[in-house]
Scaffold this active site. Structure first.
Site, PDB file in Angstrom:
ATOM      1  N   ASP A  68       0.889  -1.098   0.055  1.00 34.16           N
ATOM      2  CA  ASP A  68       0.065   0.122  -0.256  1.00 34.16           C
ATOM      3  C   ASP A  68       0.780   1.129   0.065  1.00 34.16           C
ATOM      4  O   ASP A  68       2.193   1.116  -0.121  1.00 34.16           O
ATOM      5  CB  ASP A  68      -0.830   0.027   1.074  1.00 34.16           C
ATOM      6  CG  ASP A  68      -0.244   0.117   2.477  1.00 34.16           C
ATOM      7  OD1 ASP A  68       0.893   0.263   2.488  1.00 34.16           O
ATOM      8  OD2 ASP A  68      -0.846  -0.049   3.509  1.00 34.16           O
ATOM      9  N   CYS A  93       3.200  -3.109   4.329  1.00 38.14           N
ATOM     10  CA  CYS A  93       2.186  -1.971   4.622  1.00 38.14           C
ATOM     11  C   CYS A  93       2.921  -1.184   5.625  1.00 38.14           C
ATOM     12  O   CYS A  93       4.269  -1.538   5.898  1.00 38.14           O
ATOM     13  CB  CYS A  93       0.785  -2.359   5.086  1.00 38.14           C
ATOM     14  SG  CYS A  93       0.731  -3.434   6.353  1.00 38.14           S
ATOM     15  N   THR A 139       3.094  -1.423   8.959  1.00 43.19           N
ATOM     16  CA  THR A 139       3.578  -2.281   9.844  1.00 43.19           C
ATOM     17  C   THR A 139       3.943  -3.775   9.497  1.00 43.19           C
ATOM     18  O   THR A 139       4.575  -4.408  10.135  1.00 43.19           O
ATOM     19  CB  THR A 139       2.810  -2.408  11.407  1.00 43.19           C
ATOM     20  OG1 THR A 139       1.647  -2.779  11.078  1.00 43.19           O
ATOM     21  CG2 THR A 139       2.547  -0.900  12.067  1.00 43.19           C
ATOM     22  N   HIS A 162      10.403 -23.766   9.621  1.00 49.54           N
ATOM     23  CA  HIS A 162       9.315 -24.564  10.373  1.00 49.54           C
ATOM     24  C   HIS A 162       7.791 -24.325   9.943  1.00 49.54           C
ATOM     25  O   HIS A 162       7.017 -25.166  10.644  1.00 49.54           O
ATOM     26  CB  HIS A 162       9.395 -24.216  11.894  1.00 49.54           C
ATOM     27  CG  HIS A 162      10.793 -24.458  12.543  1.00 49.54           C
ATOM     28  ND1 HIS A 162      10.992 -23.958  14.042  1.00 49.54           N
ATOM     29  CD2 HIS A 162      11.753 -25.292  11.993  1.00 49.54           C
ATOM     30  CE1 HIS A 162      12.327 -24.791  14.183  1.00 49.54           C
ATOM     31  NE2 HIS A 162      12.810 -25.275  13.102  1.00 49.54           N
ATOM     32  N   HIS A 221       7.522 -30.726  11.609  1.00 49.09           N
ATOM     33  CA  HIS A 221       6.803 -29.381  11.304  1.00 49.09           C
ATOM     34  C   HIS A 221       5.758 -29.403  10.486  1.00 49.09           C
ATOM     35  O   HIS A 221       4.686 -28.789  10.579  1.00 49.09           O
ATOM     36  CB  HIS A 221       7.906 -28.275  10.826  1.00 49.09           C
ATOM     37  CG  HIS A 221       9.101 -28.367  11.825  1.00 49.09           C
ATOM     38  ND1 HIS A 221       8.915 -27.917  12.832  1.00 49.09           N
ATOM     39  CD2 HIS A 221      10.545 -28.599  11.582  1.00 49.09           C
ATOM     40  CE1 HIS A 221      10.279 -27.814  13.311  1.00 49.09           C
ATOM     41  NE2 HIS A 221      11.415 -28.446  12.562  1.00 49.09           N
TER      42      HIS A 221
END
Length: 367
Positions: free
Chosen positions: A8, A66, A68, A99, A134
């Site tokens: 964004d 974005c 954060t 993992h 995993h």
């Protein structure tokens, strides 16, 4: 590597830096926007197209940015088959691949510096999933079915393409099937019964349409399958053992056959037969094979069906090995895998452990 990238307005500048960085390191990058940082934009508008393209197999990985990274990771994880990881450092990036088999990396354009972001991306694209225990953990995510604002055939978005069916009746019968003392007759009957029970989950996502019916008392609304075109395609020979059990519930399904055998030297599949309904491209297809071991035969069968025009394919098996699941998910991330058990591993001969032995031999008494 083919990588889809999107951002964004808050992630625009970091996106531009990473595009150049990835290209300089030999990767092919397609930009899904945003085109500039001058216009305010909404992160889902870029997260969804990137995530859908990665889930469909058009790209091997995706990167979303974005302010954060939080919004992008939340949005991307609404899409079936996506494992988006928000990473703040190199260790996070490495572990998300080793993992968690993350196929989308989320970054914060306002919280991560350019140099650190480049280190994160470099680490993330150059490490592989370790599988094993995993993969077992990822399989447990199957039970998290979320309702998302994204398109699926039923309106429900599945959390992962791997579905481990833990219904008590299935698990009870599977335990008897595993027993080495179970007779051929019992084994054959139980495989059919388990396949029949699995149908209810395998067909859970078939689309419905509204209709009306006349009851003895009044007209009322009802549901009907939309399209109603289904096909069962066993992988010869062991897959034959599951067909009758499935047809007992969906008797109008057409049946195709795919012949594959595993080369004992290379463990790779070799095709020797293929006969499919003429309208296979119009049908929801269930490829059936009791054992998903190395995944080579299953992946090759899926590829063959896709070449014949099929786009709605599911793989149905009794027992799967983590290695086989990883192979199919790598080759065909858009395919749902339904299994009654995700076992421990493959042995040195390519047999599933603990498994149940050679399903074909036990079905037809040739062991």
């Amino acid at each position: 590597m083919y990588i889809a990238i999107g951002a964004d307005h808050a992630g625009f500048h970091l996106k531009e830096e990473l595009k150049t960085f990835l290209a300089d390191h030999g990767h092919s990058v397609d930009d899904f926007g945003v085109a500039s940082d001058e216009t305010k934009s909404d992160f889902p508008d870029f997260a969804f197209p990137v995530a859908r393209s990665v889930a469909a197999g058009s790209y091997q990985r995706g990167i979303l940015i974005c302010g954060t990274g939080i919004g992008m990771s939340i949005a991307a994880n609404k899409v079936n088959g996506i494992r988006a990881a928000l990473c703040r450092g190199v260790y996070d990036a490495l572990q998300s691949r080793r993992h968690n088999n993350a196929n989308i990396l989320a970054l914060g354009g306002r919280t991560t510096g350019v140099d650190l972001a480049k280190e994160i991306v470099y680490s993330w694209v150059n490490v592989e999933f370790e599988g094993g225990r995993h993969q077992n953990r990822l399989g447990k995510l199957e039970h998290l079915i979320c309702e998302g604002n994204v398109e699926t055939r039923s309106g429900l978005e599945r959390a992962t393409p791997l579905h481990v069916l833990e219904h008590p009746l299935i698990q009870h019968k599977l335990g008897i099937v595993r027993n080495r003392d179970t007779t051929v007759k019992e084994f054959r009957e139980l495989v059919q019964e388990i396949a029949g029970l699995m149908v209810y989950e395998v067909t859970r996502y078939l689309p419905l349409t509204d209709t009306t019916v006349e009851t003895p008392l009044k007209t009322t609304s009802a549901k009907s399958l939309e399209g109603k075109k289904l096909a069962v395609v066993p992988v010869l020979r062991a897959g034959l053992g599951m067909v009758e059990g499935i047809l007992g519930t969906i008797p109008n399904a057409k049946v195709g056959h795919v012949g594959m055998y595993r080369d004992p030297e290379t463990l790779e599949p070799v095709e020797y037969y293929c006969k499919l309904p003429g309208d296979i491209h119009e049908r929801d297809v269930f490829i059936v094979d009791p054992m998903l071991a190395t995944g080579g035969s299953a992946s090759a069968a899926i590829t063959l069906l896709k070449k014949r025009g099929s786009s709605r394919i599911s793989l149905v098996c009794l027992i799967a090995a983590p290695e086989g699941v990883a192979r199919v998910q790598k080759d065909h991330p858009d395919i749902d895998i339904f299994t009654a058990s995700l076992d421990e591993q493959l042995d040195q001969n390519g047999f599933i452990v603990p498994g149940l032995g050679d399903a074909g031999d036990r079905l037809f008494g040739t062991r």
